[in-house]
Design an enzyme around this catalytic site. Sequence first.
Site, PDB file in Angstrom:
ATOM      1  N   LYS A  78       0.837  -1.205   0.000  1.00  0.00           N
ATOM      2  CA  LYS A  78       0.000   0.000   0.000  1.00  0.00           C
ATOM      3  C   LYS A  78       0.873   1.257   0.000  1.00  0.00           C
ATOM      4  O   LYS A  78       1.890   1.316   0.697  1.00  0.00           O
ATOM      5  CB  LYS A  78      -0.900  -0.044   1.233  1.00  0.00           C
ATOM      6  CG  LYS A  78      -1.921   1.059   1.359  1.00  0.00           C
ATOM      7  CD  LYS A  78      -2.776   0.779   2.604  1.00  0.00           C
ATOM      8  CE  LYS A  78      -3.738   1.894   2.911  1.00  0.00           C
ATOM      9  NZ  LYS A  78      -4.549   1.585   4.116  1.00  0.00           N
ATOM     10  N   SER A 153      -9.166   2.005   3.631  1.00  0.00           N
ATOM     11  CA  SER A 153      -8.298   2.726   2.719  1.00  0.00           C
ATOM     12  C   SER A 153      -7.387   1.810   1.915  1.00  0.00           C
ATOM     13  O   SER A 153      -6.671   2.279   1.027  1.00  0.00           O
ATOM     14  CB  SER A 153      -7.464   3.750   3.491  1.00  0.00           C
ATOM     15  OG  SER A 153      -6.572   3.133   4.396  1.00  0.00           O
ATOM     16  N   SER A 177      -9.574   0.061   7.789  1.00  0.00           N
ATOM     17  CA  SER A 177      -9.009   0.123   6.442  1.00  0.00           C
ATOM     18  C   SER A 177      -8.492  -1.195   5.883  1.00  0.00           C
ATOM     19  O   SER A 177      -8.130  -1.264   4.714  1.00  0.00           O
ATOM     20  CB  SER A 177      -7.888   1.164   6.394  1.00  0.00           C
ATOM     21  OG  SER A 177      -8.410   2.445   6.635  1.00  0.00           O
TER      22      SER A 177
END
Length: 465
Positions: A78, A153, A177
């Site tokens: 990420k 996220s 997330s």
Amino acid sequence: MGARIHAFGDDALGEHDAVALAELIRRGELGAAEVAKAARERAAVVNPELNAIVVQPDTARVSGEREALLYGVPTYVKDNTDLAGLPTQHGSAAWTARPAKSDGPYAAQLMGTGMTVLGKTTLPEFGLNATTEFADAPPTRNPWDVEFSSGASSGGSAALVAAGVVPIAHGNDGGGSIRIPAACCGLVGLKPTRGRHLDGPQAKSMPINLVSEGVLTRTVRDTATYFAAAERLWRNPALPPVGLVEGPARRRLRIGVLSEPITGAPLDPQVRAVLDDTVALLEDLGHEVRPLGYPVDRGFAQDFANYWEMLAFLLGVTGKFSFDPRFDAARLDPFTRGLGSRFRSSAWRSPAILYRLSRVRHAYAASFRDVELIVSPVLASPTPPLGYLSPAQPFEEVFDRLLAYVTYTPLANVTGAPALSLPLGASDAGLPIGVMFSAAHGDERTLLEMAYALEAARPFRRIQD
């Protein structure tokens, strides 16, 4: 409705999960480079529509020893985590990031498990939203239906795993997330106990650390194996070891049910049906399931919202020091700016809010005197269509929608407890719906054992079917 999109096919990756790929590579039936090549080719097919990859350099990063549990398995990291030689942009247009000089602490732990890193995945600006959408760029799309959100996220990682590009990808969780995109994309998403894995610098700088690092996968054994592999590299001595969990336990558990959103917002009937069905399945498996009251009152939701606003405000005022001298707060997206503006009117309440949030862990721990697990929805409604939570929409409208949508996940972030999303149902439109299991601090083992049992009793839906 939009199209379903995936990359599964007859190549080196096939339909294998990470554990199967690692075993084939270990036996010499597949090569790590061959598998990485297949993953990159899959990405080339689906990413133009999914928009889940920020950067994918020409050369993959092969790491770890051949004896590592996940050696040769392709993955993505990420884009809020440093990888040497690649920029870390945090989903923001407020500056142009320079390549990182070294790997972040957690990235080093992840790569030590033996996985091959192919690139970095999308997230909404600083992970503050529950959808991976942008004010001035194309959104990341859900492979189950490209007109819908992939969650956030860790939405880019979730989209790639669900679409079959890789079997496992990095995520982190500061308000849901990992669990939210897992629920939206039909994946296994375990937020570990705070401190279970190495923290990144942003987590360490928070007044109350909300963030835990982990992965998104399609199978329980991939998540369990990753936790075991990461623990071999570094283990927090303050927490009980997880070890390698390889199947369900025989014991029958007492499980508490949290059904109604703490905010008082309505629970979508489709989500309620999946929760009720899961409760029935747990009872069929011999567990004792009972209603449970919240360990906190409705004021918790407002305190968390105020803390969320504080974090956005601090990002704006410290960005030049935390990220880059060229950081321009005026270029933050409208949602981040809106959160920061809301905080200014309530900043004087911060000491009391931080005190109350810091005490929540004690009430949460007391909930486990009479139960071993808590089951609840992950989200109050199925994943929304793209645009519903877009940062380009009026701030107050998006803010209110988020408060109604993200009502269950923040408790585990504030308390630091482990929580797991499992893909146990679907909406009327065929989109995945996740169910969340929460445990006492340090008890990821019980979560994984339960996950194995539920996966066996009700195999997870496959996007390619």
